[in-house]
Design an enzyme around this catalytic site. Sequence first.
Site, mmCIF file in Angstrom:
data_model
loop_
_atom_site.group_PDB
_atom_site.id
_atom_site.type_symbol
_atom_site.label_atom_id
_atom_site.label_comp_id
_atom_site.label_asym_id
_atom_site.label_seq_id
_atom_site.Cartn_x
_atom_site.Cartn_y
_atom_site.Cartn_z
ATOM 1 N N LYS A 59 23.981 11.911 -2.337
ATOM 2 C CA LYS A 59 22.915 11.436 -3.229
ATOM 3 C C LYS A 59 22.765 12.340 -4.458
ATOM 4 C CE LYS A 59 21.581 7.650 -1.279
ATOM 5 N NZ LYS A 59 21.709 6.368 -2.016
ATOM 6 N N TYR A 87 24.671 13.432 3.643
ATOM 7 C CA TYR A 87 23.987 12.342 2.942
ATOM 8 C C TYR A 87 23.320 12.874 1.671
ATOM 9 C CZ TYR A 87 20.684 8.494 2.138
ATOM 10 O OH TYR A 87 19.945 7.466 1.574
ATOM 11 N N THR A 145 10.365 8.503 -1.259
ATOM 12 C CA THR A 145 10.024 9.227 -0.045
ATOM 13 C C THR A 145 10.472 8.412 1.165
ATOM 14 O OG1 THR A 145 8.220 10.392 1.065
ATOM 15 C CG2 THR A 145 7.704 8.218 0.147
ATOM 16 N N GLY A 151 23.105 -4.019 -2.161
ATOM 17 C CA GLY A 151 22.401 -3.740 -0.921
ATOM 18 C C GLY A 151 21.227 -4.671 -0.692
ATOM 19 N N SER A 163 16.998 9.822 -2.299
ATOM 20 C CA SER A 163 16.190 10.060 -1.105
ATOM 21 C C SER A 163 15.515 11.417 -1.240
ATOM 22 C CB SER A 163 17.098 10.051 0.124
ATOM 23 O OG SER A 163 16.493 10.702 1.207
ATOM 24 N N SER A 164 14.390 11.569 -0.567
ATOM 25 C CA SER A 164 13.684 12.856 -0.618
ATOM 26 C C SER A 164 14.470 13.979 0.063
ATOM 27 C CB SER A 164 12.307 12.736 0.043
ATOM 28 O OG SER A 164 12.435 12.297 1.380
ATOM 29 N N CYS A 165 15.503 13.623 0.846
ATOM 30 C CA CYS A 165 16.288 14.664 1.542
ATOM 31 C C CYS A 165 17.199 15.435 0.591
ATOM 32 C CB CYS A 165 17.100 14.062 2.674
ATOM 33 S SG CYS A 165 18.517 13.100 2.136
ATOM 34 N N GLY A 214 16.755 -3.160 -0.757
ATOM 35 C CA GLY A 214 17.326 -4.205 -1.604
ATOM 36 C C GLY A 214 16.606 -5.536 -1.461
#
Length: 311
Positions: A141, A137, A165, A11, A108-110, A17
Amino acid sequence: MEKTDKIYVAGHNGMVGSAIVRKLEKEGYQNIIKKSSKELDLRDQIAVAEFFDTEKPDYVFLAAAKVGGIVANNTYRAEFLYDNLQIQNNVIHQSYLNKVKKLMFLGSSCIYPKMAPQPLKEEYLLTGLLEETNEPYAIAKITGIKMCDAYRAQYGCNFISAMPTNLYGYNDNYHPQNSHVLPALIRKFHEAKVNGDATVTIWGSGTPMREFLFADDLADACFYLMQNYSEPHIINIGTGEDLSIKDLALLIKEIIGFPGDLVFDSSKPDGTPRKLMDVSKLHSKGWKHKIDLREGIQLAYQDFLKKHIER
């Protein structure tokens, strides 16, 4: 990591990236493998197997993912799940088969439950329901995190998972529909200023609280953790500071110099009420962010002007 080690940044054209590549080059690493999605489709199992067999990287930064804001996440639910699972499965499995010394998986924070206590501690993972709009998503993750831990437990792989974050910075995505909130606001305020608009409409109520980290700070943290951290589970990467979307909008308005007013469209979704990372684990490992939000937005805005306006 030795200076001569072969490092694959998956990426490398994306915001994260490209920041990792800049950091590695700044530190004197020359042997960096870069493959665009046109050259190597990470969803293609056979292509990824052939790539790893040929290149034999020593270290892998897995920063490749299908990403987007709240609209994109909710609209392309199947793609966000399928594409990200395929990318992760192929890169992590081939890293094991080809004896990669260390892999860093970026989440990811999600991944955290929608109503988790704040700030978000690493142990809150899988303790509640996810935010509906980005559930596919987040599930992808979480699977990547568990895959790294499973390969560590079963095969002894040194695979680590870091959870950034909300990010912004150089090389960000400013697409009108598919961008995240901070770059979307930069574009909105710039266009409103240029067009002489009286108002800028902000999605939602403006009350949700968000934390933002400049991508080059993330790259610095990733580099630090690759050298100094080798544990299962996850580690948060953030600033430990947040602000409301309204205050973020006011800050961007001031930096860009838009003289008009804000209008909040409460018919649009707010998403998670608050997402603040607990970064005490990261601080205890010896790393802290350097770029504050005002400085970061100024840098991002200059990059936006250079890449999207002055060409």
